[in-house]
Enzyme design. Structure first.
Site, PDB file in Angstrom:
ATOM      1  N   LYS A  22       0.976  -1.300  -0.116  1.00 40.38           N
ATOM      2  CA  LYS A  22      -0.078  -0.048   0.080  1.00 40.38           C
ATOM      3  C   LYS A  22       0.751   1.407  -0.040  1.00 40.38           C
ATOM      4  O   LYS A  22       0.659   2.056  -0.807  1.00 40.38           O
ATOM      5  CB  LYS A  22      -0.868   0.065   1.250  1.00 40.38           C
ATOM      6  N   ASN A  23       1.853   1.323   0.954  1.00 42.45           N
ATOM      7  CA  ASN A  23       2.545   2.332   0.910  1.00 42.45           C
ATOM      8  C   ASN A  23       3.554   2.806  -0.087  1.00 42.45           C
ATOM      9  O   ASN A  23       4.227   3.696  -0.244  1.00 42.45           O
ATOM     10  CB  ASN A  23       3.165   2.495   2.405  1.00 42.45           C
ATOM     11  N   CYS A 117      -4.430   8.165   9.855  1.00 35.51           N
ATOM     12  CA  CYS A 117      -4.541   7.399  11.082  1.00 35.51           C
ATOM     13  C   CYS A 117      -4.239   8.263  12.180  1.00 35.51           C
ATOM     14  O   CYS A 117      -3.150   9.020  12.106  1.00 35.51           O
ATOM     15  CB  CYS A 117      -3.743   6.409  11.073  1.00 35.51           C
ATOM     16  N   ARG A 122       1.261  14.726  13.292  1.00 33.62           N
ATOM     17  CA  ARG A 122       2.079  14.220  12.159  1.00 33.62           C
ATOM     18  C   ARG A 122       2.133  15.463  11.259  1.00 33.62           C
ATOM     19  O   ARG A 122       1.468  15.620  10.246  1.00 33.62           O
ATOM     20  CB  ARG A 122       1.242  13.120  11.420  1.00 33.62           C
ATOM     21  N   ASP A 303       4.892   0.142  12.224  1.00 37.61           N
ATOM     22  CA  ASP A 303       3.702  -0.390  11.788  1.00 37.61           C
ATOM     23  C   ASP A 303       3.532  -1.514  12.051  1.00 37.61           C
ATOM     24  O   ASP A 303       2.215  -2.188  12.049  1.00 37.61           O
ATOM     25  CB  ASP A 303       3.542  -0.257  10.199  1.00 37.61           C
ATOM     26  N   ARG A 395      -8.408   0.089   5.149  1.00 37.33           N
ATOM     27  CA  ARG A 395      -7.783   0.928   4.357  1.00 37.33           C
ATOM     28  C   ARG A 395      -6.188   0.199   3.788  1.00 37.33           C
ATOM     29  O   ARG A 395      -5.705   0.646   2.931  1.00 37.33           O
ATOM     30  CB  ARG A 395      -7.299   2.123   5.376  1.00 37.33           C
TER      31      ARG A 395
HETATM   32  C1  EPZ Z   1       4.436   6.682   6.501  1.00 36.72           C
HETATM   33  O1  EPZ Z   1       3.842   7.795   7.185  1.00 36.72           O
HETATM   34  C2  EPZ Z   1       3.306   5.509   6.255  1.00 36.72           C
HETATM   35  N1  EPZ Z   1       2.081   5.980   5.754  1.00 36.72           N
HETATM   36  C3  EPZ Z   1       3.058   5.196   7.841  1.00 36.72           C
HETATM   37  O2  EPZ Z   1       2.211   4.151   7.715  1.00 36.72           O
HETATM   38  C4  EPZ Z   1       4.329   4.758   8.619  1.00 36.72           C
HETATM   39  O3  EPZ Z   1       3.920   4.364   9.753  1.00 36.72           O
HETATM   40  C5  EPZ Z   1       5.414   5.932   8.466  1.00 36.72           C
HETATM   41  O4  EPZ Z   1       5.754   6.277   6.987  1.00 36.72           O
HETATM   42  C6  EPZ Z   1       6.624   5.498   9.075  1.00 36.72           C
HETATM   43  O5  EPZ Z   1       7.127   4.403   8.720  1.00 36.72           O
HETATM   44  C7  EPZ Z   1       2.360   6.100   4.277  1.00 36.72           C
HETATM   45  O6  EPZ Z   1       3.413   5.733   3.632  1.00 36.72           O
HETATM   46  C8  EPZ Z   1       0.869   6.441   3.399  1.00 36.72           C
HETATM   47  P1  EPZ Z   1       7.100   9.808   8.325  1.00 36.72           P
HETATM   48  P2  EPZ Z   1       4.551   9.191   7.004  1.00 36.72           P
HETATM   49  O7  EPZ Z   1       6.891  11.274   7.656  1.00 36.72           O
HETATM   50  O8  EPZ Z   1       5.355   9.489   5.877  1.00 36.72           O
HETATM   51  C9  EPZ Z   1       7.459  12.978  12.045  1.00 36.72           C
HETATM   52  C10 EPZ Z   1       0.325   2.677   8.002  1.00 36.72           C
HETATM   53  O9  EPZ Z   1      -0.294   2.305   9.297  1.00 36.72           O
HETATM   54  N2  EPZ Z   1       7.728  14.019  10.827  1.00 36.72           N
HETATM   55  O10 EPZ Z   1       8.039   8.819   8.201  1.00 36.72           O
HETATM   56  O11 EPZ Z   1       3.502  10.317   7.326  1.00 36.72           O
HETATM   57  C11 EPZ Z   1       6.227  12.235  12.159  1.00 36.72           C
HETATM   58  O12 EPZ Z   1       5.236  12.973  13.063  1.00 36.72           O
HETATM   59  C12 EPZ Z   1       0.881   4.254   8.060  1.00 36.72           C
HETATM   60  O13 EPZ Z   1       0.247   2.172   6.879  1.00 36.72           O
HETATM   61  C13 EPZ Z   1       7.681  15.312  11.345  1.00 36.72           C
HETATM   62  O14 EPZ Z   1       8.079  15.693  12.543  1.00 36.72           O
HETATM   63  O15 EPZ Z   1       5.657   9.110   8.186  1.00 36.72           O
HETATM   64  C14 EPZ Z   1       6.544  10.988  12.695  1.00 36.72           C
HETATM   65  O16 EPZ Z   1       7.041  10.935  14.207  1.00 36.72           O
HETATM   66  C15 EPZ Z   1       0.543   4.823   9.317  1.00 36.72           C
HETATM   67  N3  EPZ Z   1       7.508  16.295  10.229  1.00 36.72           N
HETATM   68  C16 EPZ Z   1       7.988  10.772  12.123  1.00 36.72           C
HETATM   69  O17 EPZ Z   1       8.672  11.807  11.512  1.00 36.72           O
HETATM   70  C17 EPZ Z   1       7.320  15.864   8.897  1.00 36.72           C
HETATM   71  O18 EPZ Z   1       7.568  16.939   8.057  1.00 36.72           O
HETATM   72  C18 EPZ Z   1       7.890   9.736  10.755  1.00 36.72           C
HETATM   73  O19 EPZ Z   1       6.778  10.276   9.879  1.00 36.72           O
HETATM   74  C19 EPZ Z   1       7.158  14.462   8.677  1.00 36.72           C
HETATM   75  C20 EPZ Z   1       7.460  13.638   9.676  1.00 36.72           C
END
Ligand code: EPZ
Length: 414
Positions: A22-23, A117, A122, A303, A395
């Site tokens: 999915k991702n 989610c 985020r 995840d 989802r």
């Molecule tokens: C992706 O989310 C995935 N979603 C998430 O999967 C997954 O948990 C996550 O990566 C981590 O592996 C999709 O791919 C659609 P991040 P993403 O940016 O891209 C912080 C699932 O269950 N952060 O790597 O949103 C953030 O708050 C979902 O399939 C900032 O502070 O994750 C988090 O603590 C849930 N500022 C961490 O970094 C930013 O600008 C990681 O977020 C961006 C992120």
């Protein structure tokens, strides 16, 4: 409102074929919008988020046909720089990728804030800082507005955010000159997006490492691409096999993506056998407690923390879970207390003291992987577990009850 009803206590065995990731599928579909011609994408999971991404691209003027067999045909020629519909954008996190493609294609984007989610704050500050480094001006209000006279390659510094890494790759692919992204996320889906873009003629080097170098191009040509198998679905089945003292062959997966999960499961007493494109997980004896610390790839994926911690509620001894990525990813454990789990949550830590048995109860999934965790709990529990909030599970898991039934689970959707 759908519910899953699980009569637990069965030992699951047989084989399962993992769906596409999915991702990876979500940003690959978005990336097709940067192309000048038709793209064919195969092995997409036919899950709600993928369907929403198809709808979003359609609303922006693309022709999208998406079939339940996992093929999407995307013709992006008609894409216009419109504001994507707020109700669809609010449904998922991956709508952030619309910023990258609109900025790449039109040097301008106006998008409502993304959903996703509910697992803690985020922010998208890294995405925005990155776009600014490429020359965009960002205005935050009811909608996010990004504008650039032209996009110009630059050095961009991130902190291993998956979404920001992918969004910057998308925009920089159409920028002038060279962009070097430092501190990249290394997840397999980041690599998949880069591979797809390279198949279309982009020049992206280093995906899967800390530093990605992108030489912008003006045109992207038609491509056909097959999405990688879902790392998180694979891990979910591995955990289900161990949790039910089962024996499941997980086919069509990439075992090297799963090494940290395989190691952890072995520590709990499960046997993990690795093939070229399959994993077999079986478990006969009792499970033993282990500690988990979520980390960016190749660390233990956040995840999978939820299904894994659900399993550890019946492992002998005390397990300590440290969730380093999200602030609120323990809601499944709160629900599982009512099933008999002995859990103490303190901020980012969860202390789990293994119990002999869980009992079936009515529980609510509050996010996608919490749903997967409650399925693990229901499969292990004595009696009947009814899970509400199945819309979250839908989802990200394709035909979940059919797959569960095929390995011997007693589960039905009502
Ligand atoms: C992706 O989310 C995935 N979603 C998430 O999967 C997954 O948990 C996550 O990566 C981590 O592996 C999709 O791919 C659609 P991040 P993403 O940016 O891209 C912080 C699932 O269950 N952060 O790597 O949103 C953030 O708050 C979902 O399939 C900032 O502070 O994750 C988090 O603590 C849930 N500022 C961490 O970094 C930013 O600008 C990681 O977020 C961006 C992120």
């Amino acid at each position: 409102m759908n519910k899953l009803v699980i009569n637990g206590g069965r030992r699951l065995s047989g084989s399962i074929s993992v769906s596409g990731a999915k991702n990876a599928g979500l940003p690959v579909m978005a990336a097709a919008a940067l192309c000048d011609d038709i793209c064919i994408i195969d092995n997409l999971p036919y899950v709600k988020d993928i369907i929403i991404m198809g709808e979003l691209l359609r609303c922006m003027g693309a022709e999208v046909s998406l079939s339940p067999n996992g093929r999407a045909v995307i013709n992006p020629r008609g894409i216009k720089n419109v504001i994507p519909p707020e109700d669809l954008v609010a449904k998922m996190r991956a709508s952030t990728y619309l910023m990258g493609i609109l900025l790449g294609r039109f040097h301008e984007a106006c998008v409502p804030p993304p959903g996703g989610c509910s697992i803690g704050a985020r922010p998208i500050d890294q995405h925005l800082r990155g776009f600014e480094a490429l020359g965009a001006t960002v205005t935050e209000g009811e909608f996010l507005t990004l504008k650039a006279q032209k996009l110009v390659g630059n050095d961009v510094y991130l902190e291993a955010s998956v979404g920001a890494t992918i969004n910057l790759i998308l925009a920089a692919t159409k920028a002038e000159g060279v962009t070097v992204i430092h501190g990249c996320a290394k997840e397999p889906h980041v690599v998949d997006v880069a591979n797809f873009l390279n198949n279309m003629g982009a020049s992206i080097r280093g995906a899967g490492t800390d530093t990605i170098r992108i030489r912008g191009v003006q045109h992207l040509r038609s491509a056909s691409y097959t999405i990688i198998p879902d790392q998180i679905e694979t891990g979910t089945w591995m955990i289900i096999a161990a949790a039910t003292k089962g024996d499941i062959v997980i086919e069509n997966c990439i075992p090297t993506h799963m090494e940290v999960v395989s190691d952890k499961l072995r520590k709990t007493g499960a046997e993990v056998i690795e093939g070229d494109d399959f994993l077999r997980v079986r478990c006969d004896g009792p499970l033993t407690a282990t500690n988990i610390r979520t980390m960016v790839y190749p660390g233990f994926p956040t995840d999978l923390q939820q299904p894994m911690s659900a399993m550890l509620t019946v492992a002998r001894g005390r397990s300590v879970i440290t969730e380093t990525i999200y602030e609120q990813r323990y809601r499944h454990l709160e629900e599982m207390r009512r099933m008999g789990a002995k859990v103490q949550v303190e901020d980012r830590l969860a202390f789990i003291d293994g119990v002999d048995k869980l009992y079936g109860r009515s529980v609510e999934a509050t996010d996608l992987r919490a749903g997967a965790a409650l399925i693990v709990a229901g499969l292990m529990a004595e009696g009947t577990t009814t899970i509400s909030g199945v819309k979250y599970i839908d989802r990200g898991y394709e035909r979940i009850e059919d797959k569960l039934t095929s390995v011997g689970a007693d589960v039905r959707r009502i």
